[in-house]
Design an enzyme around this catalytic site. Sequence first.
Site, short mmCIF file in Angstrom:
data_model
loop_
_atom_site.label_atom_id
_atom_site.label_comp_id
_atom_site.label_asym_id
_atom_site.label_seq_id
_atom_site.Cartn_x
_atom_site.Cartn_y
_atom_site.Cartn_z
N THR B 12 1.18 -0.93 -0.15
CA THR B 12 -0.01 -0.08 0.29
C THR B 12 0.59 1.36 -0.22
O THR B 12 0.38 1.78 -0.60
CB THR B 12 -0.80 -0.05 1.35
OG1 THR B 12 -2.20 -1.39 1.28
CG2 THR B 12 -1.71 1.41 1.38
N SER B 54 0.86 -7.29 -1.35
CA SER B 54 1.66 -8.15 -0.48
C SER B 54 0.38 -9.92 -0.33
O SER B 54 0.70 -10.98 -0.18
CB SER B 54 2.00 -7.77 0.48
OG SER B 54 0.56 -7.90 1.41
N THR B 83 0.99 -4.95 3.77
CA THR B 83 1.40 -5.57 5.56
C THR B 83 0.62 -6.62 5.48
O THR B 83 -0.04 -7.46 6.63
CB THR B 83 0.02 -4.73 6.18
OG1 THR B 83 -1.28 -3.98 5.07
CG2 THR B 83 0.97 -3.04 5.96
N ASP B 84 -0.40 -7.17 4.27
CA ASP B 84 -1.94 -7.92 4.99
C ASP B 84 -0.65 -9.87 4.70
O ASP B 84 -1.09 -10.21 5.28
CB ASP B 84 -2.42 -8.66 3.46
CG ASP B 84 -3.22 -7.57 3.47
OD1 ASP B 84 -4.22 -7.60 4.31
OD2 ASP B 84 -3.77 -7.05 2.48
#
Lengths: 168, 168, 168, 168
Positions: B12, B54, B83-84
């Site tokens: 992101t 990700s 972040t995922d």
Amino acid sequence: MDAISILACGGTLDKDYDPLRGELVFSQSHLPTLLAQANHTLPLSVNAVMLKDSLMMDDTDRESIYQACLADHSEQIVITHGTDTMPETAIYIADRLANLPHKTLVLTGAMRPFQLGQSDASFNLGAALMAAQLLPAGVYLVMNGQVFLARQVQKDRARGVFVPKRSA
Amino acid sequence: MDAISILACGGTLDKDYDPLRGELVFSQSHLPTLLAQANHTLPLSVNAVMLKDSLMMDDTDRESIYQACLADHSEQIVITHGTDTMPETAIYIADRLANLPHKTLVLTGAMRPFQLGQSDASFNLGAALMAAQLLPAGVYLVMNGQVFLARQVQKDRARGVFVPKRSA
Amino acid sequence: MDAISILACGGTLDKDYDPLRGELVFSQSHLPTLLAQANHTLPLSVNAVMLKDSLMMDDTDRESIYQACLADHSEQIVITHGTDTMPETAIYIADRLANLPHKTLVLTGAMRPFQLGQSDASFNLGAALMAAQLLPAGVYLVMNGQVFLARQVQKDRARGVFVPKRSA
Amino acid sequence: MDAISILACGGTLDKDYDPLRGELVFSQSHLPTLLAQANHTLPLSVNAVMLKDSLMMDDTDRESIYQACLADHSEQIVITHGTDTMPETAIYIADRLANLPHKTLVLTGAMRPFQLGQSDASFNLGAALMAAQLLPAGVYLVMNGQVFLARQVQKDRARGVFVPKRSA
């Protein structure tokens, strides 16, 4: 996790443009907005000690900042401060560090106000809050992505950055 | 001072809005703009390994990131990442840490793209670069102002923050 | 469609913060950045006549702006200008309007610099460019979403907005 | 001065990034924030009719927008709307213009959401509000700094701008 304290003492970081006067002024601390954007989960308390241009600070102000550090129960304290006399305040507190056992104190600030966009304020505060958690007790200055000891730093005014202090 | 390396892997943090498609896409890394605003003086090198969501990463991608860490001569490496699956990549590298002696590796990212304003990207990168300088060799995740060990963190998707991993 | 001309004459709209001096200064016109964001398709030419605080302007400056209007082949001209003496320049040009037949001249500006974000600059320029296309020949001031005739407007400094001129 | 009405109908202008879902969504209209930045002094009323992606609009939605125009007592109405079907809604209203005597209706929007920064929203709204004040009764579309009649405009999707409609 113990609480971390932020003591807002003004400086460029917290200035904003006043459209009626056409100049930069202090109205309120913008740290709450900055911290909300940062999406942090730290147990933070934020207190405004003063909102002052650091060129206008004298030892009475530095004593107030030191007293705020003394009164603060946190062992990790970040002080937002104007850049022009940031090293002076760092040394003022370092001279009294024996009265502040177990405390890690980190001074930081910004060269461009947070409210004006394109600012270094969020980067610096992220770095300072991390340094406050990882460094041992002592007084530090965190700017430009770097950490300096209180007595070993000076501002290079021509470049607008902090550099190691030249020995006398 | 030794050089610090930033390996851009997407996420992101590096997305931007495409007005023609009306959605968020990758075009180029915006880390150079972020770092210029940060007014840093660190001896940094920035390299784009991949610009990828990700959620779309698999172990082939993680191997590429690990190989980039292996090939990098810096002992302090910050990896920007979606972040995922940031914890998965952190563990992938931590599993191979014996091949990365003396290296401090810090993964970070953002919940809101840097290019969209009001982002946590600058705060997170400031914290990650400070952590990379202060922490001992190992693999860490720095988000939300906090530092986590690679194997001891998970994303709380409902709140959009990272929390300590619940033991099984 | 005939070309529209923008004559940049400075004012708050075009100021930016100088981190070394800690104050607002002129370096270059930021109109090209503003216009790129605006996604416009107008046949525009942009020329910098001067970058000046309008409190510092005298009739020599106003003559230069008038001469730039005379030399300009466009029939639709937008002049960006500081707000403090915008009505004075508007009247200076209106007094010489007989030499500017068929020209629609619109003065505009901003109360907050474009470069500081959260600015009224883009809104004002959008309104001024539309007014320049729709109004008959004459000299106008467009600010605060409104259009005023050159001789019938004054700045309310206490509120930071333009209002109809009180008759003597 | 008579009041001007803004009817918010959604579109890209009013979207924002949702960090939990990682995509653009509607939550509320951001026009009040945009208008506060604009420093306007117009006698404006702002009403949200719907917050909808214009690709999802059908004639039931267009009828709702038309009914909102009918019910509105202002003679100058700006409609913020998604760009993808802005010409369709403009024609829907133009077909019923006999029921809207004395009203100047201007549709506008944005290619980049206001909340994402670097947006064309403020420029477009400034232009649309000026057009609503200066144009005679009728239905218009204001985008890219230009004004188009309702039946004489189409979106060039490849370039992301509005252009004159090619005759059949």
